[in-house]
Design an enzyme around this catalytic site. Structure first.
Site, PDB file in Angstrom:
ATOM      1  N   HIS A 225       0.803  -1.219   0.000  1.00  0.00           N
ATOM      2  CA  HIS A 225       0.000   0.000   0.000  1.00  0.00           C
ATOM      3  C   HIS A 225       0.840   1.275   0.000  1.00  0.00           C
ATOM      4  CE1 HIS A 225      -3.698  -2.244   0.556  1.00  0.00           C
ATOM      5  NE2 HIS A 225      -3.148  -2.902   1.542  1.00  0.00           N
TER       6      HIS A 225
ATOM      7  N   GLU B   8      -6.669 -12.552   5.237  1.00  0.00           N
ATOM      8  CA  GLU B   8      -7.418 -11.328   4.964  1.00  0.00           C
ATOM      9  C   GLU B   8      -8.664 -11.553   4.113  1.00  0.00           C
ATOM     10  OE1 GLU B   8      -4.870  -8.226   3.539  1.00  0.00           O
ATOM     11  OE2 GLU B   8      -3.172  -8.878   4.755  1.00  0.00           O
TER      12      GLU B   8
END
Length: 258
Positions: A47, A150
């Site tokens: 990210h 996740e």
């Protein structure tokens, strides 16, 4: 050059390790994380805008500060893992959805006979100071394989994932889980919290070290009582923002008293 992995030592020595995510790709900040005393730092390549050259600088800063650097790679692709390890990471954090993906990650991280990582010279060997056979043996002992759960699919496949041979640590990604369970950003939602408990439970059942992320008051102490191996206690971006906010509020409060 490849150094002792403090996080691995903590995991196998029974000491609770505390770590931080580096979301702000600043070498000086990573160095500060080490000098502040954290046991490990996760450098985010998924990210954050971190390319190969910057990653090397971040890893050097971690080495200078004495903190174990893990790299969160953007995918379980072996080439992404290889670049992080060749740059000097002491482990990788990888999002996996199945046992097959976890097996790929382990093989990409280990050298023969434990895996099929491509062998080359460079920073981890001290540019040749450490002979390759010695480096191979040391890397297979020191490098950590961390998988992050996740997705709903990964939660459903937990027991098959966490029992992959060569896996060192498991953690959860609550924000991504909230997306997968249809409640984006609601990490306190019962479905997300239940998924986190399933991850922790699968690790306990199978004797696999677990890294928890405390988000509410009292959670850190509860996770410690439950015997987790590590705690991920925040990220530098959020800490910096809250500190800046608090500083400004304190200054305004002080000025209003005058």
């Amino acid at each position: 050059m490849l150094t002792e992995n403090r996080l691995r030592k903590s995991i196998h020595g029974g000491a609770l390790a505390l770590g931080l995510v580096s979301a702000l790709p600043l070498p000086s900040l990573v160095e500060m994380v080490g000098y502040a005393g954290y046991d490990f730092v996760i450098l985010d390549q998924e990210h954050a805008p971190v390319g190969p050259e910057l990653l090397e600088h971040l890893l050097r800063a971690a080495e200078c500060g004495g903190v174990t650097p893990l790299v969160r790679v953007p995918s379980p692709a072996p080439d992404a893992i290889l670049r992080a390890l060749d740059a000097g990471a002491l482990g990788v954090v990888v999002r996996v959805r199945s046992r097959e993906e976890a097996e790929v990650v382990v093989r990409a991280t280990r050298f023969h006979p434990k895996g099929d990582r491509s062998l080359g010279d460079g920073r981890p060997t001290g540019f040749g100071r450490l002979r390759l056979p010695e480096y191979v043996a040391r890397a297979n002992r020191q490098l950590l394989v961390v998988v992050s759960i996740e997705d709903r699919a990964a939660v459903e496949a937990l027991d098959s994932i966490v029992t992959v041979e060569g896996l060192d640590l498991v953690m959860e990604g609550a924000v991504a889980l909230s997306q997968s369970y249809g409640v984006p950003g609601k990490v306190e939602h019962p479905d997300v919290q239940a998924a986190i408990q399933r991850v922790a439970g699968a690790c306990r059942r199978n004797g696999v070290p677990y890294c928890a992320t405390p988000r509410l008051p009292g959670e850190a102490e509860r996770w410690q009582r439950e015997g987790v191996a590590a705690l991920l206690v925040g990220d530098d971006r959020s800490l910096a923002f809250r500190s800046l906010q608090a500083h400004l509020e304190n200054m305004r409060l002080e000025l209003t008293k005058q």
